[in-house]
Design a protein around this motif. Structure first.
Motif, PDB file in Angstrom:
ATOM      1  N   UNK A  53      23.839  37.267  51.320  1.00 33.00           N
ATOM      2  CA  UNK A  53      24.581  36.240  50.411  1.00 33.00           C
ATOM      3  C   UNK A  53      25.417  37.202  49.556  1.00 33.00           C
ATOM      4  N   UNK A  54      24.972  38.300  49.430  1.00 35.37           N
ATOM      5  CA  UNK A  54      25.847  39.318  48.170  1.00 35.37           C
ATOM      6  C   UNK A  54      26.410  40.546  48.942  1.00 35.37           C
ATOM      7  N   UNK A  55      26.585  40.580  50.328  1.00 34.33           N
ATOM      8  CA  UNK A  55      27.112  41.284  51.086  1.00 34.33           C
ATOM      9  C   UNK A  55      28.556  41.965  50.750  1.00 34.33           C
ATOM     10  N   UNK A  56      29.325  41.285  50.090  1.00 34.43           N
ATOM     11  CA  UNK A  56      30.600  41.425  49.661  1.00 34.43           C
ATOM     12  C   UNK A  56      30.947  41.545  47.966  1.00 34.43           C
ATOM     13  N   UNK A  57      29.817  41.530  47.667  1.00 31.63           N
ATOM     14  CA  UNK A  57      29.764  41.516  46.218  1.00 31.63           C
ATOM     15  C   UNK A  57      30.374  42.748  45.290  1.00 31.63           C
ATOM     16  N   UNK A  58      29.973  43.888  46.065  1.00 34.29           N
ATOM     17  CA  UNK A  58      30.392  45.265  45.334  1.00 34.29           C
ATOM     18  C   UNK A  58      31.621  45.444  45.974  1.00 34.29           C
ATOM     19  N   UNK A  59      32.178  44.837  46.876  1.00 36.81           N
ATOM     20  CA  UNK A  59      33.355  45.171  47.629  1.00 36.81           C
ATOM     21  C   UNK A  59      34.682  44.373  46.918  1.00 36.81           C
ATOM     22  N   UNK A  80      21.031  47.844  50.985  1.00 38.88           N
ATOM     23  CA  UNK A  80      21.426  47.253  52.345  1.00 38.88           C
ATOM     24  C   UNK A  80      23.030  47.016  51.894  1.00 38.88           C
ATOM     25  N   UNK A  81      23.171  46.297  50.835  1.00 35.86           N
ATOM     26  CA  UNK A  81      24.599  45.776  50.061  1.00 35.86           C
ATOM     27  C   UNK A  81      25.271  47.155  50.224  1.00 35.86           C
ATOM     28  N   UNK A  82      24.733  48.118  49.670  1.00 37.16           N
ATOM     29  CA  UNK A  82      25.600  49.561  49.656  1.00 37.16           C
ATOM     30  C   UNK A  82      26.084  49.978  50.901  1.00 37.16           C
ATOM     31  N   UNK A  83      25.236  50.037  51.957  1.00 34.42           N
ATOM     32  CA  UNK A  83      25.627  50.448  53.141  1.00 34.42           C
ATOM     33  C   UNK A  83      26.700  49.649  53.963  1.00 34.42           C
ATOM     34  N   UNK A  84      26.623  48.422  53.712  1.00 33.21           N
ATOM     35  CA  UNK A  84      27.658  47.577  54.262  1.00 33.21           C
ATOM     36  C   UNK A  84      28.911  47.537  53.519  1.00 33.21           C
ATOM     37  N   UNK A  85      29.119  48.126  52.322  1.00 30.70           N
ATOM     38  CA  UNK A  85      30.231  48.032  51.328  1.00 30.70           C
ATOM     39  C   UNK A  85      31.010  49.223  51.829  1.00 30.70           C
ATOM     40  N   UNK A  86      32.399  49.059  52.371  1.00 33.25           N
ATOM     41  CA  UNK A  86      33.182  50.005  52.874  1.00 33.25           C
ATOM     42  C   UNK A  86      33.549  51.023  51.875  1.00 33.25           C
ATOM     43  N   UNK A  87      33.791  50.757  50.551  1.00 30.84           N
ATOM     44  CA  UNK A  87      34.224  51.602  49.660  1.00 30.84           C
ATOM     45  C   UNK A  87      33.050  52.857  49.416  1.00 30.84           C
ATOM     46  N   UNK A  88      31.888  52.366  49.663  1.00 34.40           N
ATOM     47  CA  UNK A  88      30.874  53.599  49.379  1.00 34.40           C
ATOM     48  C   UNK A  88      30.575  54.391  50.608  1.00 34.40           C
ATOM     49  N   UNK A  89      31.454  54.045  51.997  1.00 31.10           N
ATOM     50  CA  UNK A  89      31.110  54.909  52.759  1.00 31.10           C
ATOM     51  C   UNK A  89      31.981  56.186  53.078  1.00 31.10           C
ATOM     52  N   UNK A  90      31.785  56.961  53.644  1.00 33.89           N
ATOM     53  CA  UNK A  90      32.409  58.401  53.773  1.00 33.89           C
ATOM     54  C   UNK A  90      34.128  58.274  53.849  1.00 33.89           C
ATOM     55  N   UNK A  91      34.438  57.358  54.777  1.00 32.02           N
ATOM     56  CA  UNK A  91      35.975  57.041  54.904  1.00 32.02           C
ATOM     57  C   UNK A  91      36.123  55.668  55.202  1.00 32.02           C
ATOM     58  N   UNK A  92      36.350  54.985  54.037  1.00 33.10           N
ATOM     59  CA  UNK A  92      36.520  53.554  54.000  1.00 33.10           C
ATOM     60  C   UNK A  92      37.455  53.050  54.903  1.00 33.10           C
ATOM     61  N   UNK A  93      38.460  53.946  55.309  1.00 36.17           N
ATOM     62  CA  UNK A  93      39.590  53.386  56.069  1.00 36.17           C
ATOM     63  C   UNK A  93      39.171  53.615  57.676  1.00 36.17           C
ATOM     64  N   UNK A  94      38.283  54.122  57.917  1.00 32.70           N
ATOM     65  CA  UNK A  94      37.726  54.410  59.375  1.00 32.70           C
ATOM     66  C   UNK A  94      36.648  53.319  59.683  1.00 32.70           C
ATOM     67  N   UNK A  95      37.276  52.167  60.124  1.00 32.86           N
ATOM     68  CA  UNK A  95      36.294  51.260  60.303  1.00 32.86           C
ATOM     69  C   UNK A  95      35.100  51.342  61.337  1.00 32.86           C
ATOM     70  N   UNK A  96      35.556  52.121  62.537  1.00 35.63           N
ATOM     71  CA  UNK A  96      34.661  52.638  63.616  1.00 35.63           C
ATOM     72  C   UNK A  96      33.446  53.390  63.127  1.00 35.63           C
ATOM     73  N   UNK A 100      29.139  52.468  62.810  1.00 33.46           N
ATOM     74  CA  UNK A 100      28.300  53.470  63.137  1.00 33.46           C
ATOM     75  C   UNK A 100      27.422  53.778  62.079  1.00 33.46           C
ATOM     76  N   UNK A 101      27.847  53.984  60.791  1.00 39.48           N
ATOM     77  CA  UNK A 101      26.800  54.324  59.713  1.00 39.48           C
ATOM     78  C   UNK A 101      26.074  53.093  59.376  1.00 39.48           C
ATOM     79  N   UNK A 102      26.665  51.747  59.507  1.00 41.72           N
ATOM     80  CA  UNK A 102      25.654  50.739  59.359  1.00 41.72           C
ATOM     81  C   UNK A 102      24.725  50.399  60.346  1.00 41.72           C
ATOM     82  N   UNK A 103      24.905  50.795  61.469  1.00 44.24           N
ATOM     83  CA  UNK A 103      24.141  50.702  62.698  1.00 44.24           C
ATOM     84  C   UNK A 103      22.887  51.727  62.591  1.00 44.24           C
ATOM     85  N   UNK A 104      22.996  52.541  61.647  1.00 45.83           N
ATOM     86  CA  UNK A 104      21.875  53.476  61.616  1.00 45.83           C
ATOM     87  C   UNK A 104      20.658  53.077  60.767  1.00 45.83           C
ATOM     88  N   UNK A 105      21.044  51.842  60.141  1.00 48.64           N
ATOM     89  CA  UNK A 105      20.169  50.895  59.343  1.00 48.64           C
ATOM     90  C   UNK A 105      19.680  49.608  59.890  1.00 48.64           C
TER      91      UNK A 105
END
Length: 177
Positions: A53-59, A80-96, A100-105
């Motif tokens: 429910x909150x997956x996009x709240x931080x985004x 979980x929310x942090x891991x699926x939030x693009x802006x917290x990922x190493x390169x938010x513009x690299x979707x693929x 891969x990062x999400x799939x590690x959890x």
């Protein structure tokens, strides 16, 4: 007296309120998306459902990790929310790379599968294609599913797709073979 627990129902209300005035690319109420993603995770534990429910709240809102923790959202759900939030990922513009990062959890993968499935509803894909005919819906969601589906059990994916987008079940069967 014990602290009141942050419940799945609280997450639903927070998602609805936090995304209340937002619209998606098709100008539809965005809260419908976050509620559908959370609903798709009904067969899983409360932390996974809350994260759905909150997956996009931080985004998409000013609500922070600390605010969620202060409200009583568990560390696990916030993770979980942090891991699926693009802006917290190493390169938010690299979707693929984000996929891969999400799939590690395991838990984040389940949430992302529900998110992807809702974004891949045939009616939505058609409407986007009609709205932007020169920019046909991207194949990135299908490519993401190939990565995500390898990270969790097919039975778990089936439970999610059955609830949110049964049209993807034949694809799951093909990828599982």
């Amino acid at each position: 007296m014990t602290e009141p627990r942050f419940t799945v129902e609280t997450a639903m209300v927070l998602a609805e309120v936090a995304h209340n005035r937002q619209k998606d690319k098709l100008k539809r109420p965005y809260r419908e998306h976050v509620l559908a993603v959370g609903d798709a995770l009904a067969d899983f534990d409360d932390d996974i459902r809350i994260a759905g429910y909150l997956h996009d709240i931080a985004e998409d809102t000013p609500i922070t990790k600390q605010a969620l923790l202060d409200m009583g959202v568990s560390e696990r759900a916030v993770g979980i929310i942090e891991r699926v939030t693009r802006r917290f990922q190493d390169d938010p513009d690299d979707y693929a790379a984000g996929i891969e990062y999400i799939a590690q959890d395991h838990d984040a993968t389940l949430v992302k599968i529900a998110d992807n499935a809702h974004n891949s509803l045939p009616e939505r894909v058609r409407a986007l294609a009609e709205k932007w005919p020169d920019k046909a819906p991207t194949t990135r969601y299908a490519e993401a599913r190939e990565v995500l589906y390898k990270a969790v059990l097919p039975g778990e994916i089936h439970l999610i797709l059955q609830r949110i987008n049964p049209d993807l079940l034949p694809e799951l069967d093909r990828l599982a073979d």
